[in-house]
Scaffold this active site. Structure first.
Site, mmCIF file in Angstrom:
data_model
loop_
_atom_site.group_PDB
_atom_site.id
_atom_site.type_symbol
_atom_site.label_atom_id
_atom_site.label_comp_id
_atom_site.label_asym_id
_atom_site.label_seq_id
_atom_site.Cartn_x
_atom_site.Cartn_y
_atom_site.Cartn_z
ATOM 1 C CE LYS A 1 20.721 -16.257 2.192
ATOM 2 N NZ LYS A 1 21.065 -15.806 0.998
ATOM 3 C CD GLU B 1 19.083 -15.058 -2.675
ATOM 4 O OE1 GLU B 1 19.729 -14.169 -1.915
ATOM 5 O OE2 GLU B 1 17.804 -15.249 -2.752
ATOM 6 N N GLY C 1 20.698 -6.660 6.386
ATOM 7 C CA GLY C 1 19.699 -6.703 5.287
ATOM 8 C C GLY C 1 18.523 -5.761 5.680
ATOM 9 N N GLY D 1 14.509 -8.420 8.268
ATOM 10 C CA GLY D 1 15.151 -8.461 9.656
ATOM 11 C C GLY D 1 13.972 -9.015 10.713
ATOM 12 C CD GLU E 1 24.338 -3.669 12.390
ATOM 13 O OE1 GLU E 1 24.194 -2.435 12.156
ATOM 14 O OE2 GLU E 1 25.071 -3.719 13.520
ATOM 15 C CB CYS F 1 22.487 0.529 5.478
ATOM 16 S SG CYS F 1 24.339 0.110 5.981
ATOM 17 C CD GLU G 1 17.531 1.159 3.184
ATOM 18 O OE1 GLU G 1 16.637 0.155 3.172
ATOM 19 O OE2 GLU G 1 18.554 1.385 3.785
HETATM 20 P P1 NAD Z 1 17.328 -8.549 2.189
HETATM 21 O O1 NAD Z 1 16.805 -8.157 3.490
HETATM 22 O O2 NAD Z 1 16.654 -8.588 0.781
HETATM 23 O O3 NAD Z 1 18.252 -9.629 2.058
HETATM 24 C C1 NAD Z 1 19.526 -9.693 3.113
HETATM 25 C C2 NAD Z 1 20.016 -11.338 2.870
HETATM 26 O O4 NAD Z 1 18.781 -11.810 3.727
HETATM 27 C C3 NAD Z 1 20.121 -11.877 1.898
HETATM 28 O O5 NAD Z 1 21.061 -12.819 1.842
HETATM 29 C C4 NAD Z 1 18.782 -12.627 1.485
HETATM 30 O O6 NAD Z 1 18.960 -13.843 0.719
HETATM 31 C C5 NAD Z 1 18.486 -13.018 2.939
HETATM 32 N N1 NAD Z 1 16.911 -13.315 3.252
HETATM 33 C C6 NAD Z 1 15.983 -12.911 2.554
HETATM 34 N N2 NAD Z 1 14.736 -13.500 3.178
HETATM 35 C C7 NAD Z 1 15.363 -14.227 3.969
HETATM 36 C C8 NAD Z 1 14.456 -15.073 5.297
HETATM 37 N N3 NAD Z 1 13.209 -14.996 5.072
HETATM 38 N N4 NAD Z 1 15.167 -15.339 6.149
HETATM 39 C C9 NAD Z 1 16.419 -15.165 6.232
HETATM 40 N N5 NAD Z 1 17.438 -14.644 5.320
HETATM 41 C C10 NAD Z 1 16.413 -14.354 4.146
HETATM 42 O O7 NAD Z 1 18.366 -7.193 1.703
HETATM 43 P P2 NAD Z 1 19.122 -6.908 0.608
HETATM 44 O O8 NAD Z 1 18.312 -6.420 -0.426
HETATM 45 O O9 NAD Z 1 20.110 -8.068 0.104
HETATM 46 O O10 NAD Z 1 20.143 -5.416 0.982
HETATM 47 C C11 NAD Z 1 19.650 -4.119 1.003
HETATM 48 C C12 NAD Z 1 19.171 -3.924 2.615
HETATM 49 O O11 NAD Z 1 20.142 -4.179 3.673
HETATM 50 C C13 NAD Z 1 18.780 -2.638 2.622
HETATM 51 O O12 NAD Z 1 17.718 -2.256 3.618
HETATM 52 C C14 NAD Z 1 19.893 -1.894 3.535
HETATM 53 O O13 NAD Z 1 19.727 -0.974 4.462
HETATM 54 C C15 NAD Z 1 20.183 -3.143 4.227
HETATM 55 N N6 NAD Z 1 21.571 -2.856 4.974
HETATM 56 C C16 NAD Z 1 21.811 -2.765 6.359
HETATM 57 C C17 NAD Z 1 23.268 -2.527 6.618
HETATM 58 C C18 NAD Z 1 23.544 -2.145 8.062
HETATM 59 O O14 NAD Z 1 24.459 -2.415 8.501
HETATM 60 N N7 NAD Z 1 22.552 -1.619 8.919
HETATM 61 C C19 NAD Z 1 24.237 -2.794 5.658
HETATM 62 C C20 NAD Z 1 23.889 -2.883 4.409
HETATM 63 C C21 NAD Z 1 22.797 -3.323 4.042
#
Ligand code: NAD
Length: 450
Positions: A152, A155, A205, A210, A227, A261, A354
């Site tokens: 997934k 969006e 994310g 998470g 992650e 990240c 962050e």
């Molecule tokens: P996000 O947490 O908002 O979304 C990540 C994914 O989770 C998306 O596909 C989203 O649709 C999905 N999602 C949202 N709500 C959910 C739920 N309730 N259940 C399951 N899935 C759900 O993150 P973002 O804004 O897309 O990305 C930015 C974040 O990602 C930052 O905090 C960044 O640090 C982190 N990130 C971490 C790494 C790493 O390797 N540690 C790498 C890249 C990004």
């Protein structure tokens, strides 16, 4: 319907259907049906299939890079590098099906041996900042170990994932092994994390989401790797090569417009070197070329969305200690100029949260112990750097900072062959390298009485 936007122009580049919970369930059913066959394909044949897929990704590199650049706003040079890594990740794990090895263990009365078994259906949930790259870090080891997958994407950035699904099919990956569902996280993502037929969730994310994924996965005790966010420190000692450290610092917090990240958004500078370092850093930041992502010499593009730009701007209120800013284009597009705040206390909002944008907080420190204390004074532990000419000090600090990945005299974080992941609230588990395979297999112990 989902409108996919180019963040550099604010134009709609594609309209696509948005999946529902029922679509997610269907994708899981397809993956479940495909699992027994994919699991039992001869390892050498799985190697051949994954190699064909890796080669197809090599051929598609430029097309994928252009698509990723238009959808995320990242400079084409960065997108080309990332799509190179996507193919490299598949090449690396394509060699693994024949190397998922077990042990033989000396015990009395018989022979004891271990096998590494695939888990089943694995849900992969990824963010918008490195869409296909992060997906590849999960897809390649998952498939190599014999699992089937439901991916997934976020969006905001679904285009390369959708293209990948087609490429996998054309490369001969059997029906049902690779499934992509494009839909909202709160419904489709949540459903995948809860689904009783999903054995594992690999999530990248924010730390907040998470936590939710971990809770949703707890219902059926799924395997979970996470992650998450970071607030990494770039530690610059006075005895460092300050010119190199300053020239490299922008790549640490402006790469992907800071939406990384691993961003080293806290720059810890030894007090005695502060003035020299700041003047070198100002030159380096002002030299960063911010503009049209399609131009080959552009080094920084826009942010992903208007709402994300508002969030980043909230970290730079009118009374923020702005030391200097770089340039950014005006007009359409979610632009934000590179911004350096100094001096900042490690207790300030900009040093704790962050930001996920092109903003760095410069924090002064006294000595080695102070630098380590400040670096560790965060809930995160993902990445980081140490700059010094003293090798022993570099290694002492690298060992003392609570972080999953740290570089000495460099601001890089990720390599296909080496483990990547976080300490503390930056995550659970490791991606890349041989370590990733441990998270896509279960150990089975077999005792054979003689
Ligand atoms: P996000 O947490 O908002 O979304 C990540 C994914 O989770 C998306 O596909 C989203 O649709 C999905 N999602 C949202 N709500 C959910 C739920 N309730 N259940 C399951 N899935 C759900 O993150 P973002 O804004 O897309 O990305 C930015 C974040 O990602 C930052 O905090 C960044 O640090 C982190 N990130 C971490 C790494 C790493 O390797 N540690 C790498 C890249 C990004």
């Amino acid at each position: 319907m989902l409108e996919v936007i180019n963040p550099a122009t604010e134009e709609v580049i594609e309209t696509m259907g948005s999946a529902t919970v029922e679509d997610a369930d269907e994708a899981v059913s397809r993956a479940k049906a495909a699992f027994p066959k994919w699991k039992s394909i001869e390892p050498a044949d799985r190697v051949k299939m994954l190699r064909r897929l890796a080669e197809a990704l090599d051929s598609e590199r430029e097309n994928l890079a252009r698509l990723e650049s238009r959808n995320t706003g990242k400079p084409i040079s960065e997108a080309l590098g990332e799509m190179g890594m996507v193919a490299e990740t598949f090449h690396y794990y394509a060699g693994m099906p024949e190397r998922v090895l077990g042990d033989t263990i000396p015990v009395s009365g018989g022979i004891d041996m271990t096998f590494r078994e695939p888990l089943g259906v694995v849900a992969l949930i990824v963010p918008w900042n490195f869409p296909l790259t992060i997906a590849s870090w999960k897809m390649a080891p998952a498939l190599a170990a014999g699992n089937t997958i439901v991916l997934k994407p976020a969006e905001l950035t679904p285009l390369t994932a959708a293209r990948f699904e087609r490429i996998a099919k054309e490369a001969g990956i059997p029906e049902g092994v690779v499934n992509v569902v494009v839909g909202p996280g709160s419904s489709v993502g949540q459903r995948l994390a809860e689904h009783p037929d999903v054995a594992k969730v690999a999530f990248t994310g924010s730390t907040d989401v998470g936590r939710r994924v971990m809770e949703a996965a707890s219902g059926t005790i799924k395997r979970v790797t996470l992650e998450l966010g970071g607030k990494s420190a770039n530690i610059v000692f006075a005895d460092a090569d300050l010119e190199r450290a300053a020239a490299s610092a922008p790549s640490g917090f402006l790469g992907n417009a800071g939406q990384d990240c691993c961003a080293r958004s806290r720059i810890l500078v030894q007090k005695t070197a502060m003035d020299d370092f700041m003047s070198l850093l100002e030159t380096a930041v002002k030299n960063v070329r911010v503009g049209n992502p399609a131009d080959s010499d552009t080094e920084m593009g826009p942010l992903i969305s208007a709402s994300h730009r508002e969030k980043v701007a909230s970290f730079v209120p009118d009374d923020a200690p702005v030391a200097f800013r770089g340039d950014a284009p005006g007009g359409s597009g979610f632009w934000f100029a590179p911004t350096v705040l100094a001096p900042v206390s490690n207790d300030d909002h900009a040093a704790r949260e962050e930001i996920f944008g092109p903003v760095a907080a410069v924090i002064p420190f006294e000595d080695e112990a102070d630098a380590v204390r400040l670096a560790n004074d965060t809930i995160y532990g993902l990445s980081g750097s140490v700059w010094t000419r003293d090798g022993a000090k570099a290694l002492r600090v690298a060992r003392a900072v609570d972080t999953g990945v740290i570089s000495i005299n460099s601001n890089t974080s990720v390599r296909v062959a080496t483990p990547f992941g976080g300490f503390k609230q930056s995550g659970v588990g490791r991606e890349l390298g041989p370590h990733a395979l441990d998270h896509y297999t279960e150990v089975k112990n077999v005792y054979f009485a003689l």
